[in-house]
Design a protein around this motif. Structure first.
Motif, PDB file in Angstrom:
ATOM      1  N   ILE A   1       0.762   8.518  -8.438  1.00  0.00           N
ATOM      2  CA  ILE A   1       0.328   7.483  -9.381  1.00  0.00           C
ATOM      3  C   ILE A   1       0.095   6.169  -8.661  1.00  0.00           C
ATOM      4  O   ILE A   1      -0.940   5.510  -8.834  1.00  0.00           O
ATOM      5  N   PHE A   2       1.050   5.783  -7.812  1.00  0.00           N
ATOM      6  CA  PHE A   2       0.943   4.502  -7.120  1.00  0.00           C
ATOM      7  C   PHE A   2      -0.143   4.504  -6.046  1.00  0.00           C
ATOM      8  O   PHE A   2      -0.592   3.443  -5.615  1.00  0.00           O
ATOM      9  N   SER A   3      -0.554   5.686  -5.605  1.00  0.00           N
ATOM     10  CA  SER A   3      -1.643   5.754  -4.622  1.00  0.00           C
ATOM     11  C   SER A   3      -3.009   5.721  -5.294  1.00  0.00           C
ATOM     12  O   SER A   3      -4.040   5.627  -4.620  1.00  0.00           O
ATOM     13  N   ASN A   4      -3.002   5.763  -6.626  1.00  0.00           N
ATOM     14  CA  ASN A   4      -4.240   5.666  -7.392  1.00  0.00           C
ATOM     15  C   ASN A   4      -4.902   4.310  -7.146  1.00  0.00           C
ATOM     16  O   ASN A   4      -4.228   3.292  -7.017  1.00  0.00           O
ATOM     17  N   VAL A   5      -6.226   4.279  -7.086  1.00  0.00           N
ATOM     18  CA  VAL A   5      -6.974   3.054  -6.791  1.00  0.00           C
ATOM     19  C   VAL A   5      -6.627   1.941  -7.778  1.00  0.00           C
ATOM     20  O   VAL A   5      -6.451   0.777  -7.387  1.00  0.00           O
ATOM     21  N   PHE A   6      -6.492   2.278  -9.049  1.00  0.00           N
ATOM     22  CA  PHE A   6      -6.181   1.266 -10.061  1.00  0.00           C
ATOM     23  C   PHE A   6      -4.819   0.632  -9.818  1.00  0.00           C
ATOM     24  O   PHE A   6      -4.680  -0.595  -9.851  1.00  0.00           O
ATOM     25  N   PHE A   7      -3.810   1.474  -9.559  1.00  0.00           N
ATOM     26  CA  PHE A   7      -2.468   0.942  -9.341  1.00  0.00           C
ATOM     27  C   PHE A   7      -2.394   0.158  -8.030  1.00  0.00           C
ATOM     28  O   PHE A   7      -1.672  -0.836  -7.933  1.00  0.00           O
ATOM     29  N   GLN A   8      -3.128   0.598  -7.009  1.00  0.00           N
ATOM     30  CA  GLN A   8      -3.177  -0.150  -5.756  1.00  0.00           C
ATOM     31  C   GLN A   8      -3.752  -1.540  -5.994  1.00  0.00           C
ATOM     32  O   GLN A   8      -3.214  -2.536  -5.504  1.00  0.00           O
ATOM     33  N   PHE A   9      -4.824  -1.600  -6.751  1.00  0.00           N
ATOM     34  CA  PHE A   9      -5.447  -2.881  -7.079  1.00  0.00           C
ATOM     35  C   PHE A   9      -4.475  -3.767  -7.849  1.00  0.00           C
ATOM     36  O   PHE A   9      -4.344  -4.965  -7.561  1.00  0.00           O
ATOM     37  N   LEU A  10      -3.764  -3.192  -8.812  1.00  0.00           N
ATOM     38  CA  LEU A  10      -2.823  -3.951  -9.634  1.00  0.00           C
ATOM     39  C   LEU A  10      -1.665  -4.486  -8.795  1.00  0.00           C
ATOM     40  O   LEU A  10      -1.289  -5.663  -8.910  1.00  0.00           O
TER      41      LEU A  10
ATOM     42  N   LYS B   1       0.819  -1.215   0.000  1.00  0.00           N
ATOM     43  CA  LYS B   1       0.000   0.000   0.000  1.00  0.00           C
ATOM     44  C   LYS B   1       0.856   1.270   0.000  1.00  0.00           C
ATOM     45  O   LYS B   1       0.465   2.295  -0.556  1.00  0.00           O
ATOM     46  N   ASN B   2       2.031   1.192   0.634  1.00  0.00           N
ATOM     47  CA  ASN B   2       2.937   2.345   0.700  1.00  0.00           C
ATOM     48  C   ASN B   2       4.161   2.137  -0.200  1.00  0.00           C
ATOM     49  O   ASN B   2       5.259   2.616   0.097  1.00  0.00           O
ATOM     50  N   TYR B   3       3.955   1.426  -1.284  1.00  0.00           N
ATOM     51  CA  TYR B   3       5.039   0.991  -2.165  1.00  0.00           C
ATOM     52  C   TYR B   3       5.912   2.161  -2.639  1.00  0.00           C
ATOM     53  O   TYR B   3       7.142   2.088  -2.612  1.00  0.00           O
ATOM     54  N   ALA B   4       5.309   3.233  -3.072  1.00  0.00           N
ATOM     55  CA  ALA B   4       6.065   4.362  -3.610  1.00  0.00           C
ATOM     56  C   ALA B   4       6.912   5.037  -2.539  1.00  0.00           C
ATOM     57  O   ALA B   4       8.009   5.527  -2.814  1.00  0.00           O
TER      58      ALA B   4
END
Length: 392
Positions: free
Chosen positions: A144-153, A129-132
């Motif tokens: 970008i990484f906190s975006n719902v789509f990228f979180q799901f991916l 969840k805190n990848y970035a």
């Protein structure tokens, strides 16, 4: 290095690159403290390590092949040791690791009935969840990484990579322990139909005992832990101190720990930061006794012992809400402050507020000491002993 351990109620088997030393951090100290408690309550305790380093006790054994964990000679050695010592319970302290868990479950233990308890010593999903933040991406990528789509991916990819390991762990372990009830949903993430009887929660115990002395506190902020720029975010701590130290020149920041020391010091020097005391990792007891405020700026954690230790010594903690178990430890505004991830300005403001409000600081200090009693060794240790009896 993070300790990778196996611990047993009648034997502690440990797959690690370091000896178990109580002044080491994290799982190291948990292992030492719990092993001592088990021995005090009538259990025989032993350790088995992957590679011998440093001074070790006479109850510490070592696998013969330090190059290949899964070698036949290592497997046979562990099997014979478990059989000869008549081990009844093994605690896999490194349930996060597919390799070390595989080693345990590959052992042929049919000669003697052995129960296996696996422990997850971290949040499974917070690092994703805190990848970035963990990987120190620029602000644009953080958004970008906190975006719902990228979180799901990201979560989907993580599931595909590790679901087999955790499902196997849940199946083969008599019980899988998490450090907080807030992490039980993470088990369900990997196995939706998991039996609740197969999982449980036992927090880490406080490893130090305070005699209730609070009058020796000084104008010092404390950090204890590994110095790195990914999980522990030592750079965030220094960024916050840059804001605070420009206002509160009579306060100091003491940083106790090892790791990326040179990089951290260079980061501080580049910003001309003042009033920082650097200490190599050691027994931090004396620093807890004198510090007033404790800072944790991690991008994720499991159940950090340093926060419990801070509360035990009446050191008021501040931390980012970057992991679910924080709500178990800090009650915002009562025994410490919880900060929205990763708002460094708000963090600095809370820190300055505590420095300016001595009476509130003392009130929260005493509240923290009271809340730490829930994590006393006797309280946590009794939960382990109850578990041992339930699975026997």
């Amino acid at each position: 290095e993070i300790a990778q351990c196996l611990v047993g109620s009648e034997m502690c088997i440990r797959d690690s690159y370091k000896p178990i030393i109580s002044t080491n951090g994290g799982v190291e100290r948990v292992t030492d403290v719990l092993a001592t408690y088990f021995k005090d309550n009538g259990y025989r305790v032993f350790f088995l390590s992957f590679e011998k380093m440093g001074m070790c006790s006479d109850c510490h054994y070592f696998l013969p092949n330090s190059e290949d964990l899964m070698s036949v000679e290592n497997l046979r050695y562990a099997e014979n040791l478990i059989f000869n010592k008549r081990i009844s319970i093994i605690i896999n302290q490194n349930g996060l690791s597919p390799l070390f868990s595989k080693f345990i479950f590959t052992l042929h233990l049919d000669k003697i009935p052995v129960k296996i308890i696996s422990v997850i010593h971290n949040s499974l999903l917070s690092p994703i969840k805190n990848y970035a933040i963990v990987h120190s991406y620029p602000l644009l990528f953080q958004k970008i990484f906190s975006n719902v789509f990228f979180q799901f991916l990201l979560l989907k990819l993580y599931y595909l990579k590790y679901s087999k390991h955790f499902q196997y762990l849940f199946k083969k372990s008599e019980c899988t322990l998490f450090l907080s009830p807030s992490y039980l949903n993470e088990a369900v993430f990997f196995q939706k139909n998991i039996s609740m009887s197969k999982i449980g929660c036992i927090p880490n115990p406080a490893s130090f005992i305070n005699q209730g002395l609070f009058e020796s506190k000084s104008k010092e902020v404390l950090y204890v832990g590994r110095l790195d720029f990914s999980q522990k975010k030592i750079d965030y701590l220094l960024d916050i101190w840059e804001i605070v130290s420009s206002v509160k020149k009579d306060w100091s920041l003491r940083i106790v720990g090892g790791g990326d020391n040179n990089r951290a010091k260079a980061y501080a020097d580049k910003r001309n930061l003042n009033n920082i005391i650097w200490c190599d990792f050691c027994d931090p007891t004396i620093y807890y006794k004198h510090a007033s405020i404790f800072c944790l700026t991690s991008s994720y954690e499991g159940f950090p012992m340093v926060l419990i230790e801070a509360l035990t010594y009446g050191v008021v903690p501040i931390a980012f809400a970057s992991f679910e178990a924080l709500q178990d430890i800090i009650k915002d505004g009562i025994n410490g402050f919880v900060i929205t991830p990763f708002d460094k300005k708000k963090y600095a403001d809370r820190l300055i507020w505590l420095m300016d409000n001595k009476e509130e600081l003392m009130k929260m200090s005493h509240a923290g000491f009271s809340s730490s009693l829930y994590y006393s060794l006797e309280s946590v240790g009794s939960k382990w002993l109850k578990l041992f009896k339930n699975i026997s």
